[in-house]
Every structure is written in C-alpha cells, then in structure tokens.
Design a protein around this motif. Structure first.
Motif, PDB file in Angstrom:
ATOM      1  N   VAL A  38       0.828  -1.207   0.000  1.00 26.94           N
ATOM      2  CA  VAL A  38       0.000   0.000   0.000  1.00 26.94           C
ATOM      3  C   VAL A  38       0.866   1.262   0.000  1.00 26.94           C
ATOM      4  O   VAL A  38       0.556   2.227  -0.672  1.00 26.94           O
ATOM      5  CB  VAL A  38      -0.980  -0.052   1.198  1.00 26.94           C
ATOM      6  CG1 VAL A  38      -1.435   1.320   1.617  1.00 26.94           C
ATOM      7  CG2 VAL A  38      -2.192  -0.872   0.820  1.00 26.94           C
ATOM      8  N   ARG A  39       1.954   1.225   0.777  1.00 30.25           N
ATOM      9  CA  ARG A  39       2.930   2.315   0.715  1.00 30.25           C
ATOM     10  C   ARG A  39       4.281   1.739   0.325  1.00 30.25           C
ATOM     11  O   ARG A  39       4.456   0.533   0.316  1.00 30.25           O
ATOM     12  CB  ARG A  39       2.993   3.047   2.066  1.00 30.25           C
ATOM     13  CG  ARG A  39       1.776   3.946   2.300  1.00 30.25           C
ATOM     14  CD  ARG A  39       1.645   4.402   3.723  1.00 30.25           C
ATOM     15  NE  ARG A  39       1.346   3.294   4.612  1.00 30.25           N
ATOM     16  CZ  ARG A  39       0.113   2.807   4.827  1.00 30.25           C
ATOM     17  NH1 ARG A  39      -0.919   3.329   4.226  1.00 30.25           N
ATOM     18  NH2 ARG A  39      -0.078   1.790   5.629  1.00 30.25           N
ATOM     19  N   GLN A 181     -12.005  -5.522   1.478  1.00 28.52           N
ATOM     20  CA  GLN A 181     -11.561  -4.145   1.175  1.00 28.52           C
ATOM     21  C   GLN A 181     -12.699  -3.145   1.352  1.00 28.52           C
ATOM     22  O   GLN A 181     -12.480  -2.017   1.777  1.00 28.52           O
ATOM     23  CB  GLN A 181     -10.997  -4.043  -0.243  1.00 28.52           C
ATOM     24  CG  GLN A 181      -9.634  -4.667  -0.413  1.00 28.52           C
ATOM     25  CD  GLN A 181      -8.580  -4.022   0.465  1.00 28.52           C
ATOM     26  OE1 GLN A 181      -8.594  -2.821   0.695  1.00 28.52           O
ATOM     27  NE2 GLN A 181      -7.663  -4.815   0.968  1.00 28.52           N
ATOM     28  N   SER A 219     -12.705  -3.275   6.119  1.00 27.36           N
ATOM     29  CA  SER A 219     -13.196  -1.951   6.417  1.00 27.36           C
ATOM     30  C   SER A 219     -14.444  -1.679   5.595  1.00 27.36           C
ATOM     31  O   SER A 219     -14.495  -2.095   4.443  1.00 27.36           O
ATOM     32  CB  SER A 219     -12.193  -0.874   6.064  1.00 27.36           C
ATOM     33  OG  SER A 219     -11.116  -1.250   5.343  1.00 27.36           O
ATOM     34  N   HIS A 221     -16.796   1.068   3.524  1.00 23.74           N
ATOM     35  CA  HIS A 221     -16.506   2.266   2.717  1.00 23.74           C
ATOM     36  C   HIS A 221     -17.582   3.312   3.007  1.00 23.74           C
ATOM     37  O   HIS A 221     -18.771   2.979   2.993  1.00 23.74           O
ATOM     38  CB  HIS A 221     -16.502   1.887   1.236  1.00 23.74           C
ATOM     39  CG  HIS A 221     -15.913   2.937   0.347  1.00 23.74           C
ATOM     40  ND1 HIS A 221     -16.532   4.151   0.146  1.00 23.74           N
ATOM     41  CD2 HIS A 221     -14.767   2.981  -0.375  1.00 23.74           C
ATOM     42  CE1 HIS A 221     -15.783   4.889  -0.679  1.00 23.74           C
ATOM     43  NE2 HIS A 221     -14.696   4.187  -1.000  1.00 23.74           N
ATOM     44  N   ASP A 286      -8.923   6.570   8.512  1.00 25.25           N
ATOM     45  CA  ASP A 286      -7.626   6.654   7.824  1.00 25.25           C
ATOM     46  C   ASP A 286      -7.559   8.014   7.143  1.00 25.25           C
ATOM     47  O   ASP A 286      -8.532   8.416   6.496  1.00 25.25           O
ATOM     48  CB  ASP A 286      -7.517   5.621   6.697  1.00 25.25           C
ATOM     49  CG  ASP A 286      -7.405   4.191   7.186  1.00 25.25           C
ATOM     50  OD1 ASP A 286      -7.153   3.982   8.384  1.00 25.25           O
ATOM     51  OD2 ASP A 286      -7.571   3.279   6.350  1.00 25.25           O
ATOM     52  N   ILE A 287      -6.418   8.683   7.264  1.00 21.77           N
ATOM     53  CA  ILE A 287      -6.252   9.983   6.580  1.00 21.77           C
ATOM     54  C   ILE A 287      -4.909  10.000   5.850  1.00 21.77           C
ATOM     55  O   ILE A 287      -3.888   9.561   6.388  1.00 21.77           O
ATOM     56  CB  ILE A 287      -6.328  11.147   7.591  1.00 21.77           C
ATOM     57  CG1 ILE A 287      -7.772  11.301   8.109  1.00 21.77           C
ATOM     58  CG2 ILE A 287      -5.861  12.468   6.945  1.00 21.77           C
ATOM     59  CD1 ILE A 287      -7.971  12.359   9.160  1.00 21.77           C
ATOM     60  N   ILE A 288      -4.943  10.485   4.611  1.00 26.71           N
ATOM     61  CA  ILE A 288      -3.708  10.676   3.839  1.00 26.71           C
ATOM     62  C   ILE A 288      -3.438  12.172   3.759  1.00 26.71           C
ATOM     63  O   ILE A 288      -4.339  12.931   3.401  1.00 26.71           O
ATOM     64  CB  ILE A 288      -3.867  10.123   2.401  1.00 26.71           C
ATOM     65  CG1 ILE A 288      -4.122   8.606   2.430  1.00 26.71           C
ATOM     66  CG2 ILE A 288      -2.644  10.446   1.554  1.00 26.71           C
ATOM     67  CD1 ILE A 288      -4.424   8.003   1.053  1.00 26.71           C
ATOM     68  N   PHE A 317      -1.248   8.856   7.288  1.00 27.10           N
ATOM     69  CA  PHE A 317      -0.108   8.532   6.429  1.00 27.10           C
ATOM     70  C   PHE A 317       0.247   9.712   5.548  1.00 27.10           C
ATOM     71  O   PHE A 317      -0.629  10.463   5.132  1.00 27.10           O
ATOM     72  CB  PHE A 317      -0.461   7.363   5.500  1.00 27.10           C
ATOM     73  CG  PHE A 317      -1.206   6.250   6.161  1.00 27.10           C
ATOM     74  CD1 PHE A 317      -0.529   5.308   6.924  1.00 27.10           C
ATOM     75  CD2 PHE A 317      -2.587   6.156   6.060  1.00 27.10           C
ATOM     76  CE1 PHE A 317      -1.221   4.270   7.546  1.00 27.10           C
ATOM     77  CE2 PHE A 317      -3.289   5.119   6.687  1.00 27.10           C
ATOM     78  CZ  PHE A 317      -2.598   4.187   7.423  1.00 27.10           C
ATOM     79  N   TYR A 319       1.131  10.757   1.881  1.00 28.03           N
ATOM     80  CA  TYR A 319       0.865  10.180   0.575  1.00 28.03           C
ATOM     81  C   TYR A 319       2.150   9.555   0.010  1.00 28.03           C
ATOM     82  O   TYR A 319       3.218  10.158   0.066  1.00 28.03           O
ATOM     83  CB  TYR A 319       0.336  11.249  -0.386  1.00 28.03           C
ATOM     84  CG  TYR A 319       0.322  10.776  -1.817  1.00 28.03           C
ATOM     85  CD1 TYR A 319      -0.593   9.820  -2.232  1.00 28.03           C
ATOM     86  CD2 TYR A 319       1.255  11.254  -2.740  1.00 28.03           C
ATOM     87  CE1 TYR A 319      -0.576   9.343  -3.535  1.00 28.03           C
ATOM     88  CE2 TYR A 319       1.278  10.784  -4.046  1.00 28.03           C
ATOM     89  CZ  TYR A 319       0.353   9.821  -4.433  1.00 28.03           C
ATOM     90  OH  TYR A 319       0.379   9.348  -5.712  1.00 28.03           O
ATOM     91  N   SER A 320       2.014   8.333  -0.522  1.00 32.86           N
ATOM     92  CA  SER A 320       3.161   7.627  -1.093  1.00 32.86           C
ATOM     93  C   SER A 320       2.790   7.241  -2.535  1.00 32.86           C
ATOM     94  O   SER A 320       1.838   6.495  -2.746  1.00 32.86           O
ATOM     95  CB  SER A 320       3.430   6.388  -0.216  1.00 32.86           C
ATOM     96  OG  SER A 320       4.269   5.466  -0.831  1.00 32.86           O
TER      97      SER A 320
HETATM   98  N1  SAH Z   1     -10.081  -0.398   1.059  1.00 40.15           N
HETATM   99  C1  SAH Z   1      -9.704   0.561   2.064  1.00 40.15           C
HETATM  100  C2  SAH Z   1      -8.220   0.904   1.963  1.00 40.15           C
HETATM  101  C3  SAH Z   1      -7.224  -0.125   2.369  1.00 40.15           C
HETATM  102  S1  SAH Z   1      -5.553   0.465   2.366  1.00 40.15           S
HETATM  103  C4  SAH Z   1     -10.496   1.873   1.832  1.00 40.15           C
HETATM  104  O1  SAH Z   1     -10.940   2.135   0.723  1.00 40.15           O
HETATM  105  O2  SAH Z   1     -10.630   2.652   2.752  1.00 40.15           O
HETATM  106  C5  SAH Z   1      -5.444   1.162   3.985  1.00 40.15           C
HETATM  107  C6  SAH Z   1      -5.140   2.633   4.020  1.00 40.15           C
HETATM  108  O3  SAH Z   1      -3.864   2.919   3.486  1.00 40.15           O
HETATM  109  C7  SAH Z   1      -6.075   3.515   3.200  1.00 40.15           C
HETATM  110  O4  SAH Z   1      -7.290   3.763   3.825  1.00 40.15           O
HETATM  111  C8  SAH Z   1      -5.254   4.776   3.005  1.00 40.15           C
HETATM  112  O5  SAH Z   1      -5.463   5.713   4.037  1.00 40.15           O
HETATM  113  C9  SAH Z   1      -3.818   4.269   3.052  1.00 40.15           C
HETATM  114  N2  SAH Z   1      -3.223   4.335   1.717  1.00 40.15           N
HETATM  115  C10 SAH Z   1      -3.592   3.661   0.601  1.00 40.15           C
HETATM  116  N3  SAH Z   1      -2.819   4.023  -0.442  1.00 40.15           N
HETATM  117  C11 SAH Z   1      -1.945   4.959   0.010  1.00 40.15           C
HETATM  118  C12 SAH Z   1      -0.907   5.724  -0.588  1.00 40.15           C
HETATM  119  N4  SAH Z   1      -0.624   5.611  -1.873  1.00 40.15           N
HETATM  120  N5  SAH Z   1      -0.195   6.584   0.196  1.00 40.15           N
HETATM  121  C13 SAH Z   1      -0.489   6.706   1.523  1.00 40.15           C
HETATM  122  N6  SAH Z   1      -1.459   6.022   2.132  1.00 40.15           N
HETATM  123  C14 SAH Z   1      -2.184   5.149   1.399  1.00 40.15           C
END
Ligand code: SAH
Length: 420
Positions: A38-39, A181, A219, A221, A286-288, A317, A319-320
């Motif tokens: 994911v990151r 998901q 989780s 949505h 979750d917050i980016i 997190f 953003y990655s």
């Molecule tokens: N299906 C879940 C996401 C699972 S990934 C949803 O839609 O909410 C878990 C978390 O990782 C996400 O909610 C997001 O906050 C974080 N995430 C996903 N991709 C990312 C990225 N490219 N950079 C940083 N954080 C990310």
C-alpha cells in the motif's frame, strides 16, 4: 487481511504438506515473507529482510515471497533477489502447496478466483476468528495500488462464511472479524450460485450463529454506509460498537481527485448519523496528507473533519506514490517537507483529542472479552467499542466476557479491575 492470508497458507502447508510452524529462524526449512504494498516502505523492507534471512537461515531453507508486493513485482523479485524460490500473489494464496516445490514459480494472476476455496483450519488465536467475506476491490481510488494487486471484487458465498464462523465458534471463538476491502459492498459480485444477499443481510445471517457473541468488520466504505446498514450496526446487539470510516481527506475537491465517490458533507452526515443512532460507538479513520494538489485550504478541511467527528482512533499517512495508480502521474506532487508538517499537526491535534477521550474513561465499566495472556500476571482483551484493556488475571479469564472497571487510563490502553 494479510494476517488471515498468512493463516490460510499455514493451514494449507499443515494439512497438505509436512510443514509445521517454528519460532526459530535457524530451524525453518521454509521462510515465507507475506508482504503489503500500500505504501513504498514495505517494498524496500522486503529486500533488506531477504538479505537478513539469507544470512541466518538453514543452508537449504527455501524463501517464498507472497502477498501484494509479490503481485505487483512478480518475477522482478527473483531477478533482484535470486535466492527467492517462489513468488505468490495476494490473489493466489490457495496455490501455496503447488508452488512450494517448484523452483522459481511465479503465480500472480489477479483474476484468479478462489472465492469458493475451502482452506484448511488454522487460527493464531482460538478466541477471535478472522473470516474473509470478499476479495479484491471494485473501486479505482487514484492513490491506491490494491485493485492492481488483489484484483476485481468477488464476494464469498454467504453459506461458506456462516459455515466457517460456525466451525470457529465450535472451536472456542466468541468473536469474529469480517474482512474485505469494502465489506459493506458485499453481495455485488458472486461467481458461484448464490441468492441475493447484501452486507446488512449477511450481518443478520451471521448473528444467528449460536454461541457467537461479537461481530466486528473492517473496512467499510463511507460511500456504502446507507441508513439500513447504520441502523443494523446500531441495533444488532452482537455487532460491536466500533466502526472504521476511512476519510482519506476532508476536502471535497481532493476527494474527487482521489475518486472516493463521496463529499465532505456526506462523510460528516454519516458520522453524525452514527453518533445519533449509537452514541456509545467509537469511530476510527484513515487519513492521507500531502495527496497531489493538496492546498493549505484543503488540509484545513481535513482538520475541520477531525475537529467535528473527534475520531477515537486515527491511522494517518503521508501520501506515497504507487505504481499502477493515477495519482502517481499527477503533476502537482507535494513536497515531503509540507506533507511532514501537516502530518505532525494532524497527529498532534489527534493526540489531544485522544487524551480527552481516554481520560473520560476513568471509573467507567466495560464488557471486556479476554483473549491473550500477558507477561507479569496480566491478561488483555477488548471492550465492545474496541478499547484495549489490561487486567491482573490468568487462564480463568481467557475466553470470558466480564465487566471491568477502569482504574488507570493512557492513550493506547486502559487498566482495570474485574467487577464482582
Ligand atoms: N479499502 C480501504 C483501503 C485499504 S488500504 C479503503 O478504501 O478505505 C489502507 C489505508 O492505506 C487507506 O485507507 C489509506 O489511508 C492508506 N493508503 C492507501 N494508499 C496509500 C498511498 N498511496 N499513500 C499513503 N497512504 C495510502
């Protein structure tokens, strides 16, 4: 989800191959590294871990790389680390017994359907069972690599889910964690014969399992949080009053760029509905920060949502940029310095909120389900709303749900005494 995938692989290797688990690296004949992607961090960690395992492993021990990084890097992994024996994608976990004996096998088909596959039995904790209800993802969030690693969304037939839960309950579990998901999108796509069943109906079916006392899920949505689902959440006594509502950003325009499908107003409205229907519920998110194009004003919207909802738990997190995602190609990438500053501010404010939330727990009573023995004569468990508790006690409390009064608070956990 990764933990459950690991359990599935262990179960298959236990039941069909002569493998059993060891805690000793030097004893292992097979080392499986189950990965996230994911990151970016977990990806670089993978290659350093392979190096460490190569140094300390038994001479002929095999190394397998599985999971999402396996899905998206495929044979590249063997090119970069020739000591790796096989690569198995997140969607191909059921093939573990096929690849384990094949030198340099690479199985990463994201369209592979094992939604009706029945895995062998293995659970790391007999008191709490994780159960998959769907695989893959039908969204196209511009930041997220998951659809490229776990493939299209498929729901697992409800009779298989209920059967698996019944088995886990018979073996001692009182609590189940449903995994997917987007769990509340359940029932849109089935590949096997199955009468229609949405997530709310699935929850109702599962709550009829005798002996099951607690249902959790992750989780959901925000887009699919309709009233019927939130009412079921609030009114079904078996559903734990803890809900994850992943925000990502508080800015409607950024949410649009992320392709999340909801606005700031919709998100706030859903959280308000949860607080009204179920005041005792805790909400996590979750917050980016630092998503491409995030302005100061956009970030203030995120801070505003934090202020209004006062999430009890926050996963945040920077953003990655990820391969196979649209946002990685966006031009207006945010500097690491700005993203770090925003993350620090967000987390600092959340800590203050958390301190208030946890301090207010003093002297309160919770129903705690004890599931793990700890060092120093302690035992741990969770309240219905998901708070972690430590209490003095031993085996006689394991697997029991009892009233506990809070005697000490901290950000991460509560201490308490069992009420007579
Ligand atoms: N299906 C879940 C996401 C699972 S990934 C949803 O839609 O909410 C878990 C978390 O990782 C996400 O909610 C997001 O906050 C974080 N995430 C996903 N991709 C990312 C990225 N490219 N950079 C940083 N954080 C990310």
């Amino acid at each position: 989800m990764n933990v459950r995938d690991s359990e599935h692989m262990i179960a298959e290797l236990n039941s069909k191959e002569p493998y059993e688990l060891t805690q000793e690296l030097k004893e292992a004949d097979l080392i499986i590294i189950n990965t996230c992607s994911v990151r970016e961090k977990p990806v670089s960690k993978l290659f350093s871990e392979i190096g460490v395992f190569n140094k300390y492993k038994k001479k002929n021990a095999k190394i397998g790389v599985t999971g999402c990084t396996a899905s998206h890097l495929g044979k590249e992994i063997i090119k970069r680390a020739p000591s790796v024996d096989f690569v198995l994608g997140a969607r191909n976990i059921s093939k573990i017994t096929e690849v384990v004996e094949k030198k340099h096998a690479v199985e990463i088909d994201i369209n592979y359907d094992d939604s009706t596959y029945t895995f062998g039995e293995y659970r790391s904790n007999t008191f709490k069972a994780m159960v998959n209800i769907s695989m893959g993802c039908d969204k196209s969030c511009t930041f997220c690599i998951v659809p490229a690693t776990r493939g299209d969304e498929v729901s697992i037939p409800s009779n298989l889910i209920v059967g698996e839960i019944q088995k886990a309950v018979d073996a001692g579990a009182k609590e189940v964690m449903l995994l997917g998901q987007n769990v509340n999108n359940y029932g849109k796509y089935f590949t096997a014969d199955q009468e229609s069943c949405d997530f709310t109906e699935l929850l109702q079916k599962i709550s009829r399992v005798e002996g099951l006392e607690r249902i959790r899920f992750t989780s959901p949505h925000p887009l699919h949080m309709d009233d019927a689902f939130l009412e079921e959440f609030a009114n079904n006594p078996k559903i734990c009053k803890q809900i994850h509502v992943p925000l990502q950003s508080g800015s409607t325009s950024l949410l649009k760029d992320m392709k999340r499908g909801y606005s700031k107003e919709w998100f706030l409205n859903r959280c308000e509905k949860i607080r009204t229907l179920c005041p005792e519920a805790t909400i996590s998110t979750d917050i980016i920060v630092g998503f491409p194009g995030e302005s100061d004003e956009n970030f203030e919207d995120t801070m505003d949502v934090l202020e209004q909802v006062r999430f009890e738990q926050l996963f945040s997190f920077k953003y990655s940029p990820r391969p196979h995602t649209k946002a990685a190609e966006f031009e207006n990438q945010i500097s690491n310095e700005i993203a770090s500053k925003r993350l620090t501010r967000l987390q600092a404010r959340h800590m203050e909120i958390l301190d208030e939330v946890m301090d207010a727990q003093m002297d309160r009573e919770h129903r705690v389900y004890f599931d793990e023995l700890k060092a120093g004569g302690k035992i741990s468990g969770r309240s219905d709303d998901g708070k972690l508790f430590f209490v003095e006690g031993s085996e006689e409390l394991l697997g029991k749900i009892v009233n506990v009064k809070v005697t000490k608070t901290s950000r991460g956990a509560l201490e308490g005494i069992v009420c007579a």
